[in-house]
Write an enzyme that holds these catalytic residues in place. Structure first.
Site, PDB file in Angstrom:
ATOM      1  N   GLU B 172     -16.253  56.452  91.519  1.00  0.00           N
ATOM      2  CA  GLU B 172     -16.670  56.194  89.911  1.00  0.00           C
ATOM      3  C   GLU B 172     -18.157  56.911  89.682  1.00  0.00           C
ATOM      4  OE1 GLU B 172     -19.244  53.849  89.528  1.00  0.00           O
ATOM      5  OE2 GLU B 172     -18.689  53.473  91.601  1.00  0.00           O
ATOM      6  N   GLU B 314     -19.582  56.283  93.389  1.00  0.00           N
ATOM      7  CA  GLU B 314     -19.221  57.544  93.646  1.00  0.00           C
ATOM      8  C   GLU B 314     -18.014  57.768  94.547  1.00  0.00           C
ATOM      9  OE1 GLU B 314     -22.253  60.238  95.381  1.00  0.00           O
ATOM     10  OE2 GLU B 314     -23.883  59.931  93.857  1.00  0.00           O
TER      11      GLU B 314
END
Lengths: 347, 347
Positions: B172, B314
């Site tokens: 994310e 991430e």
């Protein structure tokens, strides 16, 4: 018994300026400060080892040293000695854990017969340089003669000298070698044998008690072997001595050393006692489930990357950790900086 | 506010016969019993998930869901909101940590704009399906409307449905999203907010205190949002809702889910509250350094593979753990058995 061998020199590199440059470089990458955790420490270590701000890893070599142990006849392992030779064949045929892991993670694999019983012919991937057909029974006398010990240390050095690349991933095979390792760890760390002796390939409670009783006797038999090389010769084995030589040579050449589990760490204790700066080149792959490994790691002030309850040897833990280490190097090489990517900094 | 959404079903697979077959297969490999530790548990999980003794991983997909947060205006992050969009570009340009890690470890990378401010055009590797230009400010009202919440959940499902392969590595990006995650973790585990709130991208002591004060207010503002989807809508964000939908869909299809750090785990708490069996598909990549992640993992009974002090998001922790997971599958596939390799068993 004294052993006349001079370890290769390792020049410690305490370069504060380079360390500061590396830290600036790492902090410029597009991530919050420190957010890559241990990977950032790896980047720094690698840069200092190679003496550059843009370290690279290339042609990483996995090397498995194999040898038999005279002490195996005392029932210290749940597998018979012939498994050493059988596993060497399994390594080369591609069916062992280390075979799968090295081909999965792009590592070249070299197996070194440092003293496995039986005859074998050199082949691609196999170096045949047995010091003898296994060590002697350490309950009756030293596992190796001084000459054999030096020969095994030099074998490790020569193997590393002959390999390309700038990183070595080290492993071992030798039925009975958790016994040698336990004796070495106890002797070189000053911890009691009972804390250093584990189930190896899977002894049950009775087997563990038998193993410990044997090791206590061996320890007493060689009570006067206190120096690192004298302990090594007393307890064996050829693969452990070769590993110690390999690590010293690798650190001398400033190659990165990926340290596997209990047995490789026992070899490192010997190397470290001779040349403490060897640690600058070492990355500790994992904490093995074998009793005593945690103690040895603590003695060295080492923090391993993985703790997955593995206790297989062969270099399997080191090969499994390799992609983490390679990742650190590639992140340092490949990540954009805040400037180059046009990303705003913190407020 | 109630949210009308039915999560996809996940059929638990408690197949004792298959588990026994897998255990026999694992024990036949040329290694001491249990010597591969946690990797053996992964082999078993993967076999049970896929319903076969010879599980395979193929076409593993990393997916990073990105969205902005209305709460970011309250000074809960040390980076400005525009960094979300800038990092999306960095992911696609190949300069972010997740870019390097996915190309290093053979993972396809898809970025999903689930609600990033600004306009962008779909490109290879980028799915543009913004629910809105960021969530609303949760201090003033729910971060999402019920419709938006359902839309984000369905977006996650659709993205997974459209991907090849049988494993997803989820990440994310969203400035401010450790705030949403902290609120969700506190609400869904019953732990106090102070234990769930961390420094995110790097707040100092004063920044952390300010963030906590804001989150306490937000928590009180939505004191009645207790159910999983109502909490999700109250606290946001779109990327977290999409992750929850993606995980439920992946588990429904029996894909392996590699769970990243704090934010992905917060999304999993929502998915788990709706369908507890989602956990059968989950492998926990790492324990993040972000306060609250350890609590969330404990709530789920999860043991992560890595603990390297990372806190980047991430999907970087998940991508870093991927080679360990792939190794487990390839060891099960590629290792010889004692019989096939002619290796003697234990005595």
């Amino acid at each position: 018994m004294t052993i006349d061998w001079t370890a290769p020199t390792i020049v410690p590199r305490a370069d504060a300026e380079l360390a500061a440059s590396l830290a600036r470089r790492i902090d410029s990458l597009t991530k919050p400060l420190g957010a890559l955790g241990r990977l950032e420490a790896l980047m720094l270590q690698l840069g200092l080892l190679q003496g550059r701000c843009d370290p690279r890893l290339h042609h990483a070599q996995a090397v498995v040293f194999a040898a038999d142990h005279g002490l195996a006849r005392r029932g210290v392992s749940s597998y018979p000695s012939e498994v050493t030779a059988q596993m060497v064949e399994n390594f080369l045929a591609g069916g062992a854990a280390i075979s799968v892991l090295t081909r999965t993670h792009g590592l070249a694999l070299t197996v070194v017969d440092a003293g496995v019983r039986g005859e074998r012919t050199p082949r691609p991937g196999l170096i045949v340089r047995p010091v003898a057909q296994g060590t002697a029974d350490a309950l009756l006398g030293p596992a190796m003669t001084p000459d054999q010990c030096v020969q095994a240390l030099e074998l490790g050095r020569e193997v590393v000298r002959g390999l390309p690349g700038n990183a070595v991933v080290l492993g071992e095979m030798g039925i009975g070698n958790t016994s040698s390792a336990a004796l070495l760890v106890a002797r070189l760390t000053g911890q009691p044998l009972v804390s250093c002796t584990g189930r190896g390939t899977g002894l049950d409670e009775a087997g563990l008690a038998r193993k410990l009783a044997v090791l206590e006797q061996v320890g007493e038999r060689h009570a006067h072997a206190r120096a690192p090389l004298e302990s090594l010769a007393a307890f064996g084995g050829f693969e452990i001595a070769a590993l110690a030589g390999a690590m010293l040579q690798a650190a001398h050449e400033r190659r990165l050393i990926v340290v596997d589990g209990f047995i490789v760490t026992a070899a490192l204790l010997v190397a470290h006692a001779l040349r403490p700066a060897v640690l600058e080149a070492c990355v500790f792959a994992h904490c093995s489930d074998e009793a005593g490994h945690r103690l040895a790691l603590r003695h060295l002030g080492a923090e391993p990357l993985l703790d997955l309850g593995m206790r297989l040897g062969e270099g399997s833990g080191a090969a499994l950790a390799w992609p983490l280490i390679a990742s650190a190097a590639l992140l340092l090489e490949g990540m954009a900086s805040f400037d180059s990517a046009g990303v705003s900094g913190s407020t």
